[in-house]
Scaffold this motif. Sequence first.
Motif, PDB file in Angstrom:
ATOM      1  N   ARG A 161      -9.229   3.630   5.403  1.00 11.75           N
ATOM      2  CA  ARG A 161      -8.409   3.372   4.207  1.00 11.75           C
ATOM      3  C   ARG A 161      -8.715   4.386   3.125  1.00 11.75           C
ATOM      4  O   ARG A 161      -9.867   4.656   2.827  1.00 11.75           O
ATOM      5  CB  ARG A 161      -8.767   1.999   3.649  1.00 11.75           C
ATOM      6  N   PRO A 162      -7.686   4.916   2.485  1.00  9.30           N
ATOM      7  CA  PRO A 162      -7.939   5.813   1.348  1.00  9.30           C
ATOM      8  C   PRO A 162      -8.614   5.060   0.202  1.00  9.30           C
ATOM      9  O   PRO A 162      -8.207   3.966  -0.152  1.00  9.30           O
ATOM     10  CB  PRO A 162      -6.533   6.266   0.940  1.00  9.30           C
ATOM     11  N   LEU A 176       0.989   4.148  -2.859  1.00  9.65           N
ATOM     12  CA  LEU A 176       0.815   5.563  -2.543  1.00  9.65           C
ATOM     13  C   LEU A 176       1.980   6.389  -3.079  1.00  9.65           C
ATOM     14  O   LEU A 176       1.779   7.464  -3.656  1.00  9.65           O
ATOM     15  CB  LEU A 176       0.687   5.753  -1.029  1.00  9.65           C
ATOM     16  N   LEU A 199       1.560   6.754  -6.771  1.00  8.33           N
ATOM     17  CA  LEU A 199       0.473   7.685  -7.074  1.00  8.33           C
ATOM     18  C   LEU A 199       0.933   9.131  -6.902  1.00  8.33           C
ATOM     19  O   LEU A 199       0.687   9.981  -7.769  1.00  8.33           O
ATOM     20  CB  LEU A 199      -0.729   7.398  -6.166  1.00  8.33           C
ATOM     21  N   VAL A 200       1.624   9.433  -5.820  1.00  6.66           N
ATOM     22  CA  VAL A 200       2.104  10.796  -5.583  1.00  6.66           C
ATOM     23  C   VAL A 200       3.122  11.198  -6.647  1.00  6.66           C
ATOM     24  O   VAL A 200       3.098  12.325  -7.146  1.00  6.66           O
ATOM     25  CB  VAL A 200       2.700  10.916  -4.159  1.00  6.66           C
ATOM     26  N   SER A 212       0.828  -1.209   0.000  1.00  7.53           N
ATOM     27  CA  SER A 212       0.000   0.000   0.000  1.00  7.53           C
ATOM     28  C   SER A 212       0.857   1.251   0.000  1.00  7.53           C
ATOM     29  O   SER A 212       0.552   2.234  -0.682  1.00  7.53           O
ATOM     30  CB  SER A 212      -0.923   0.007   1.222  1.00  7.53           C
ATOM     31  N   VAL A 213       1.940   1.231   0.764  1.00  2.00           N
ATOM     32  CA  VAL A 213       2.849   2.383   0.796  1.00  2.00           C
ATOM     33  C   VAL A 213       3.503   2.574  -0.571  1.00  2.00           C
ATOM     34  O   VAL A 213       3.634   3.699  -1.054  1.00  2.00           O
ATOM     35  CB  VAL A 213       3.911   2.206   1.909  1.00  2.00           C
ATOM     36  N   ILE A 239      -6.257   4.186  -2.877  1.00  2.00           N
ATOM     37  CA  ILE A 239      -5.379   3.020  -2.730  1.00  2.00           C
ATOM     38  C   ILE A 239      -6.165   1.740  -2.943  1.00  2.00           C
ATOM     39  O   ILE A 239      -5.697   0.803  -3.594  1.00  2.00           O
ATOM     40  CB  ILE A 239      -4.672   3.040  -1.360  1.00  2.00           C
ATOM     41  N   THR A 251     -10.965  15.882   0.551  1.00  2.00           N
ATOM     42  CA  THR A 251     -10.295  14.619   0.856  1.00  2.00           C
ATOM     43  C   THR A 251     -10.715  14.108   2.218  1.00  2.00           C
ATOM     44  O   THR A 251     -10.991  12.922   2.396  1.00  2.00           O
ATOM     45  CB  THR A 251      -8.760  14.800   0.805  1.00  2.00           C
TER      46      THR A 251
END
Length: 156
Positions: free
Chosen positions: A132-133, A82, A85-86, A78-79, A136, A123
């Motif tokens: 959880r986002p 992320l 994505l960033v 997940s990290v 993600i 957001t």
Amino acid sequence: MKMAAPVYAQVKITGALADKLRAEAAQRRLSLNALATEYTLLGLEAPGPEDDALAGVERRIVSTLLASRGDVDTLSASVDILAALVDTLAKMLLVHLPEPSGDEREAIGASALARYEKLLAQTANTGFDEKRPRAIQRIAELLLGRCPAPEADPGE
């Protein structure tokens, strides 16, 4: 083979033994949970009067630890998602945003700050499903569609 549900246990250690655990965990740069797990496994490996019963307990504890390792791997993935994505978002913004001219710079800066505050509020209000986002979760679903899970774990 069906995996057993993980079991979580809490252990309370006080006094001199608690101080000893904290000192050793700090010295070895381990969490208290990891050190307690290591001591538990070492204790189960030591021969005892009921070796057969201990072997069964050891297998159950080891399977619990392996299941926890899977949770850590999921969190690590997940990290990674992320970060990807960033990175993608930053590249898209930097490529598509023109440099403002001198006289428009303040107005554009104020507008950007207002939009930024709106994005933060949006957001916080709609970006999460429980803790959880949502982004993600959607990326993970798309990745699972691209790379289906294997039928059996190769380690078993």
